[in-house]
Design a protein around this motif. Structure first.
Motif: not given
Length: 366
Positions: A229-257
């Motif tokens: 997710a971090f590499l993808t967001f950084a490739f598109f130039g999305l700001p706060y790539s590290a912060l968003l990638a952290l939230s996406v990575g931690l989101s796998v802890l809660v299935p479906y939700i």
């Protein structure tokens, strides 16, 4: 049939075996210690979880001929290296992006208000000025509450500096000794249990590999999904790539939700930064591809040995254990639900099946 006779029959059915009673006592004591002494013993439990995760790597090195102490030292140094990398590289980057996001929130709020005004101008019959004011007021109240919580958290964290130092000192020491003396510690714990523990041994053997594979698999999944997710967001130039990638990575802890919740900040930041443009849709599609590959490719590979749990059971486990133990409750929700499932299946049918198995063995010997 009286209530007393019903209760007596239920007790005789489920607790007629001495080992079942002992197992119940062990489970109750274990949950009581975690619930009432969890905050006090938090460094110990944290170290126990980390040592449990690293034990697989130590065993892997030992199977390749490396002495136990050397394997423990190598894995422990790798663990310390990961901690230092997170402390000096990852966390400062995430903190700086979080500060920038908070500073830019008023501008994003103003952009959102302009977008609502534009929607009202385009669709006056669907979006009324009163609705816009209600939405703006609700968003303002939410931002105020978030600011108050952040201020309260920052003030409270000032008093937790000593606790953080204790964690940084105690946890690595405990992890090292738990890995180094794992056999002695396990032997001591087994010495406290009765000699007859067939049911407990069978349940533990059934759960040990599954829990270990699940926990290690979740850590690997968090790292892979967050990194991609971090590499993808950084490739598109999305700001706060590290912060968003952290939230996406931690989101796998809660299935479906988790996947649905993580979509909101990604779409919001992309919308405010790119507007409703082709770049915005590229980011959303790329994020959808990441989630699809995670659910249909990565999860089956990492958790091929996982037991089958109904989605309702998983959601209930996340809500229940997350409400009791917070982050760790969410993380271990599925292993705990699997443990409960194993207990239900083995109790009392496991005892009966074990007795029948012993009877068959005796008859075959005769």
């Amino acid at each position: 049939m009286t209530l007393r006779s019903v209760f007596k029959g239920w007790v005789e059915h489920y607790f007629s075996d001495e080992e079942a009673v002992i197992l119940l006592v062990v489970l109750v004591l274990g949950f009581a210690i975690v619930i009432w002494l969890g905050r006090m013993l938090a460094p110990f439990f944290t170290s126990l979880v980390i040592a449990f995760l690293l034990q697989g790597a130590v065993s892997w090195l030992e199977r390749r001929g490396i002495p136990h102490l050397l394997a423990v030292i190598l894995i422990f140094l790798g663990f310390i290296g990961i901690l230092l990398a997170m402390a000096f590289i990852v966390m400062p980057l995430i903190w700086n992006q979080l500060v920038s996001l908070v500073q830019e929130t008023p501008r994003m709020f103003a952009s959102g208000q302009e977008l609502l005004d534009d929607l009202q101008a385009r669709y006056p019959n669907l979006v009324t000025p009163d609705q816009i004011q209600d939405w703006i007021g609700a968003a303002g109240r939410e931002l105020t509450q978030v600011g108050q919580r952040a201020l309260t958290l920052s003030l409270a964290s000032l008093g937790n500096v000593l606790a953080l130092i204790i964690y940084l000192v105690l946890v690595p020491i405990l992890v090292f000794f738990m890995l180094k003396d794992s056999d002695r510690l396990v032997g001591f714990m087994l010495s406290l249990l009765p000699q007859k523990r067939t049911l407990m041994t069978r349940i533990w053997q059934e759960m040990d590999d599954q829990i270990a594979n699940y926990v290690r698999g979740k850590f690997v999944e968090i790292i892979i999904v967050g990194s991609v997710a971090f590499l993808t967001f950084a490739f598109f130039g999305l700001p706060y790539s590290a912060l968003l990638a952290l939230s996406v990575g931690l989101s796998v802890l809660v299935p479906y939700i988790g996947a649905a919740v993580a979509t909101l900040p990604v779409a919001a930041v992309a919308g405010f930064h790119f507007g409703i443009s082709d770049q915005f849709f590229y980011v959303v599609v790329a994020y959808g591809v990441i989630q699809a590959l995670d659910g249909n490719v990565l999860v089956p590979i990492l958790f091929s040995e996982a037991v089958n749990l109904h989605p309702v059971s998983i959601i209930l486990a996340v809500l229940f254990f997350g409400g009791i133990w917070g982050f760790w409750g969410i993380f271990f929700a599925i292993p705990l639900a699997t443990l409960l499932k194993a207990l239900v299946q083995a109790w009392p049918r496991g005892i009966k099946g074990h007795s029948e198995h012993q009877a068959v063995e005796v008859l075959s010997e005769e």
